[in-house]
Design a protein around this motif. Structure first.
Motif, PDB file in Angstrom:
ATOM      1  N   MET A  43      11.749  -3.333 -17.549  1.00  0.00           N
ATOM      2  CA  MET A  43      11.487  -4.547 -16.823  1.00  0.00           C
ATOM      3  C   MET A  43      10.003  -4.564 -16.467  1.00  0.00           C
ATOM      4  SD  MET A  43      12.927  -5.712 -13.129  1.00  0.00           S
ATOM      5  CE  MET A  43      14.442  -6.514 -13.532  1.00  0.00           C
ATOM      6  N   SER A  44       9.362  -5.674 -16.656  1.00  0.00           N
ATOM      7  CA  SER A  44       7.948  -5.767 -16.309  1.00  0.00           C
ATOM      8  C   SER A  44       7.789  -6.658 -15.086  1.00  0.00           C
ATOM      9  CB  SER A  44       7.141  -6.329 -17.480  1.00  0.00           C
ATOM     10  OG  SER A  44       7.542  -7.654 -17.762  1.00  0.00           O
ATOM     11  N   GLY A  45       6.747  -6.356 -14.316  1.00  0.00           N
ATOM     12  CA  GLY A  45       6.463  -7.142 -13.131  1.00  0.00           C
ATOM     13  C   GLY A  45       5.362  -8.149 -13.409  1.00  0.00           C
ATOM     14  N   GLY A  46       4.981  -8.872 -12.398  1.00  0.00           N
ATOM     15  CA  GLY A  46       3.905  -9.845 -12.533  1.00  0.00           C
ATOM     16  C   GLY A  46       2.585  -9.239 -12.128  1.00  0.00           C
ATOM     17  N   ASP A  47       1.592 -10.074 -12.036  1.00  0.00           N
ATOM     18  CA  ASP A  47       0.282  -9.627 -11.595  1.00  0.00           C
ATOM     19  C   ASP A  47       0.328  -9.301 -10.110  1.00  0.00           C
ATOM     20  OD1 ASP A  47      -0.814 -10.026 -14.110  1.00  0.00           O
ATOM     21  OD2 ASP A  47      -1.340 -12.115 -13.679  1.00  0.00           O
ATOM     22  N   GLU A  48      -0.474  -8.315  -9.727  1.00  0.00           N
ATOM     23  CA  GLU A  48      -0.540  -7.992  -8.310  1.00  0.00           C
ATOM     24  C   GLU A  48      -1.282  -9.104  -7.572  1.00  0.00           C
ATOM     25  OE1 GLU A  48      -4.335  -5.190  -7.713  1.00  0.00           O
ATOM     26  OE2 GLU A  48      -2.716  -4.273  -8.847  1.00  0.00           O
ATOM     27  N   ALA A  49      -0.868  -9.330  -6.336  1.00  0.00           N
ATOM     28  CA  ALA A  49      -1.481 -10.368  -5.507  1.00  0.00           C
ATOM     29  C   ALA A  49      -1.415  -9.919  -4.059  1.00  0.00           C
ATOM     30  CB  ALA A  49      -0.749 -11.694  -5.672  1.00  0.00           C
ATOM     31  N   PRO A  50      -2.484 -10.140  -3.296  1.00  0.00           N
ATOM     32  CA  PRO A  50      -2.430  -9.766  -1.883  1.00  0.00           C
ATOM     33  C   PRO A  50      -1.419 -10.632  -1.131  1.00  0.00           C
ATOM     34  CG  PRO A  50      -4.440 -10.980  -2.355  1.00  0.00           C
ATOM     35  CD  PRO A  50      -3.742 -10.765  -3.659  1.00  0.00           C
ATOM     36  N   ILE A  51      -0.756 -10.008  -0.179  1.00  0.00           N
ATOM     37  CA  ILE A  51       0.220 -10.739   0.625  1.00  0.00           C
ATOM     38  C   ILE A  51      -0.407 -11.211   1.926  1.00  0.00           C
ATOM     39  CG2 ILE A  51       2.394 -10.504   1.898  1.00  0.00           C
ATOM     40  CD1 ILE A  51       3.293  -8.576  -0.283  1.00  0.00           C
ATOM     41  N   VAL A  52      -1.299 -10.396   2.480  1.00  0.00           N
ATOM     42  CA  VAL A  52      -1.919 -10.730   3.756  1.00  0.00           C
ATOM     43  C   VAL A  52      -3.371 -10.266   3.730  1.00  0.00           C
ATOM     44  CG1 VAL A  52      -1.195  -8.594   4.903  1.00  0.00           C
ATOM     45  CG2 VAL A  52      -1.601 -10.627   6.276  1.00  0.00           C
ATOM     46  N   ASP A  53      -4.227 -11.019   4.387  1.00  0.00           N
ATOM     47  CA  ASP A  53      -5.636 -10.661   4.495  1.00  0.00           C
ATOM     48  C   ASP A  53      -5.947 -10.481   5.973  1.00  0.00           C
ATOM     49  OD1 ASP A  53      -8.325 -10.222   4.082  1.00  0.00           O
ATOM     50  OD2 ASP A  53      -8.808 -12.336   3.763  1.00  0.00           O
ATOM     51  N   MET A  54      -6.148  -9.242   6.373  1.00  0.00           N
ATOM     52  CA  MET A  54      -6.454  -8.958   7.766  1.00  0.00           C
ATOM     53  C   MET A  54      -7.353  -7.734   7.819  1.00  0.00           C
ATOM     54  SD  MET A  54      -2.656  -7.672   8.941  1.00  0.00           S
ATOM     55  CE  MET A  54      -3.087  -7.028  10.531  1.00  0.00           C
ATOM     56  N   PRO A  55      -8.115  -7.585   8.885  1.00  0.00           N
ATOM     57  CA  PRO A  55      -8.997  -6.421   8.971  1.00  0.00           C
ATOM     58  C   PRO A  55      -8.188  -5.139   9.136  1.00  0.00           C
ATOM     59  CG  PRO A  55      -9.019  -7.652  11.026  1.00  0.00           C
ATOM     60  CD  PRO A  55      -8.206  -8.445  10.048  1.00  0.00           C
ATOM     61  N   GLY A  56      -8.766  -4.045   8.720  1.00  0.00           N
ATOM     62  CA  GLY A  56      -8.104  -2.755   8.880  1.00  0.00           C
ATOM     63  C   GLY A  56      -7.087  -2.501   7.780  1.00  0.00           C
ATOM     64  N   ASP A  57      -6.448  -1.380   7.885  1.00  0.00           N
ATOM     65  CA  ASP A  57      -5.452  -0.973   6.900  1.00  0.00           C
ATOM     66  C   ASP A  57      -4.051  -1.288   7.402  1.00  0.00           C
ATOM     67  OD1 ASP A  57      -7.359   0.142   5.129  1.00  0.00           O
ATOM     68  OD2 ASP A  57      -7.437   1.960   6.342  1.00  0.00           O
ATOM     69  N   ALA A  58      -3.139  -1.453   6.470  1.00  0.00           N
ATOM     70  CA  ALA A  58      -1.728  -1.661   6.784  1.00  0.00           C
ATOM     71  C   ALA A  58      -0.952  -0.441   6.292  1.00  0.00           C
ATOM     72  CB  ALA A  58      -1.215  -2.926   6.116  1.00  0.00           C
ATOM     73  N   PHE A  59       0.032  -0.022   7.081  1.00  0.00           N
ATOM     74  CA  PHE A  59       0.781   1.190   6.775  1.00  0.00           C
ATOM     75  C   PHE A  59       2.284   0.941   6.820  1.00  0.00           C
ATOM     76  CE2 PHE A  59      -3.187   2.396   8.812  1.00  0.00           C
ATOM     77  CZ  PHE A  59      -3.717   3.303   7.901  1.00  0.00           C
ATOM     78  N   ALA A  91      -0.130  -1.900  16.096  1.00  0.00           N
ATOM     79  CA  ALA A  91       0.906  -2.876  16.417  1.00  0.00           C
ATOM     80  C   ALA A  91       1.791  -3.090  15.195  1.00  0.00           C
ATOM     81  CB  ALA A  91       0.267  -4.199  16.842  1.00  0.00           C
ATOM     82  N   ILE A  92       2.990  -3.643  15.421  1.00  0.00           N
ATOM     83  CA  ILE A  92       3.932  -3.970  14.360  1.00  0.00           C
ATOM     84  C   ILE A  92       3.732  -5.435  13.974  1.00  0.00           C
ATOM     85  CG2 ILE A  92       6.363  -4.074  13.680  1.00  0.00           C
ATOM     86  CD1 ILE A  92       5.363  -1.209  14.343  1.00  0.00           C
ATOM     87  N   PHE A  93       3.619  -5.678  12.675  1.00  0.00           N
ATOM     88  CA  PHE A  93       3.419  -7.015  12.133  1.00  0.00           C
ATOM     89  C   PHE A  93       4.529  -7.342  11.149  1.00  0.00           C
ATOM     90  CE2 PHE A  93      -0.741  -5.612  13.410  1.00  0.00           C
ATOM     91  CZ  PHE A  93      -1.383  -6.754  13.885  1.00  0.00           C
ATOM     92  N   VAL A  94       4.765  -8.643  10.951  1.00  0.00           N
ATOM     93  CA  VAL A  94       5.678  -9.135   9.916  1.00  0.00           C
ATOM     94  C   VAL A  94       4.963 -10.252   9.171  1.00  0.00           C
ATOM     95  CG1 VAL A  94       7.820 -10.429   9.486  1.00  0.00           C
ATOM     96  CG2 VAL A  94       7.828  -8.520  11.079  1.00  0.00           C
ATOM     97  N   VAL A  95       5.102 -10.233   7.837  1.00  0.00           N
ATOM     98  CA  VAL A  95       4.524 -11.283   6.999  1.00  0.00           C
ATOM     99  C   VAL A  95       5.571 -11.687   5.966  1.00  0.00           C
ATOM    100  CG1 VAL A  95       3.477  -9.665   5.349  1.00  0.00           C
ATOM    101  CG2 VAL A  95       2.489 -11.952   5.633  1.00  0.00           C
ATOM    102  N   ALA A  96       5.561 -12.948   5.577  1.00  0.00           N
ATOM    103  CA  ALA A  96       6.459 -13.420   4.522  1.00  0.00           C
ATOM    104  C   ALA A  96       6.051 -12.784   3.197  1.00  0.00           C
ATOM    105  CB  ALA A  96       6.406 -14.942   4.416  1.00  0.00           C
ATOM    106  N   THR A  97       7.021 -12.463   2.351  1.00  0.00           N
ATOM    107  CA  THR A  97       6.695 -11.828   1.073  1.00  0.00           C
ATOM    108  C   THR A  97       5.924 -12.765   0.153  1.00  0.00           C
ATOM    109  OG1 THR A  97       8.878 -12.416   0.225  1.00  0.00           O
ATOM    110  CG2 THR A  97       8.601 -10.198   1.107  1.00  0.00           C
ATOM    111  N   LYS A  98       5.995 -14.066   0.385  1.00  0.00           N
ATOM    112  CA  LYS A  98       5.213 -15.012  -0.424  1.00  0.00           C
ATOM    113  C   LYS A  98       3.754 -15.041   0.025  1.00  0.00           C
ATOM    114  CE  LYS A  98       6.298 -18.876   2.486  1.00  0.00           C
ATOM    115  NZ  LYS A  98       7.292 -19.753   2.942  1.00  0.00           N
ATOM    116  N   GLY A  99       3.474 -14.346   1.141  1.00  0.00           N
ATOM    117  CA  GLY A  99       2.104 -14.279   1.661  1.00  0.00           C
ATOM    118  C   GLY A  99       1.901 -15.200   2.844  1.00  0.00           C
ATOM    119  N   GLY A 100       0.762 -15.047   3.480  1.00  0.00           N
ATOM    120  CA  GLY A 100       0.429 -15.895   4.622  1.00  0.00           C
ATOM    121  C   GLY A 100      -0.080 -15.076   5.789  1.00  0.00           C
ATOM    122  N   GLU A 101      -0.010 -15.667   6.940  1.00  0.00           N
ATOM    123  CA  GLU A 101      -0.484 -15.051   8.174  1.00  0.00           C
ATOM    124  C   GLU A 101       0.522 -13.999   8.655  1.00  0.00           C
ATOM    125  OE1 GLU A 101      -3.309 -15.326  11.524  1.00  0.00           O
ATOM    126  OE2 GLU A 101      -3.236 -16.617   9.778  1.00  0.00           O
TER     127      GLU A 101
END
Length: 130
Positions: free
Chosen positions: A1-17, A40-50
């Motif tokens: 199975m092949s995936g699609g192109d990589e795309a950022p989900i969220v743009d924010m300062p610092g690293d996400a873990f 802090a704990i964050f949640v973002v939609a898998t389609k991307g956004g804030e």
């Protein structure tokens, strides 16, 4: 199975873990820099956004774990002395507003933090720290 192109989900300062998929696959919980040098704990939609900060206690919040129904996220809050307690945020429906974080344990917990499959309880390893 092949995936699609990589795309950022969220743009924010610092690293996400520790990204964690929600049970229905529509959201990702993670932790990143919060206020005053903590995290802090964050949640973002898998389609991307804030990314929404759903928990930002005065401690360093890490290790988000979704409840089986996707209506809660439990996490560990680390104090400066490296002790940890379990905290929880919840909502009434997927996409709904998150509650304020509440402290669930009054004893020290360590990784791993796991939900019971029925979502009625959490399990963590009891810490040896005093």
């Amino acid at each position: 199975m092949s995936g699609g192109d990589e795309a950022p989900i969220v743009d924010m300062p610092g690293d996400a873990f520790q990204p964690r998929w929600s049970p229905d696959g529509t959201e990702i919980a993670f932790y990143s820099s919060g206020t005053a040098g903590s995290s802090a704990i964050f949640v973002v939609a898998t389609k991307g956004g804030e990314a929404d900060a759903i928990a930002d206690t005065p401690l360093s919040d890490t290790d988000p774990v979704w409840s089986p129904d996707g209506l809660g996220v439990a996490f560990l809050a680390w104090a400066h002395d490296h002790t940890t307690m379990v905290w929880l945020v919840a909502r009434e429906r997927v996409g709904g507003e998150w509650s304020l974080p509440i402290q669930v344990t009054d004893f020290l917990c360590e990784r791993p933090l796991l939900w019971h499959p029925d979502g009625a309880s959490l399990v963590c390893r009891l810490s040896d720290s005093k």
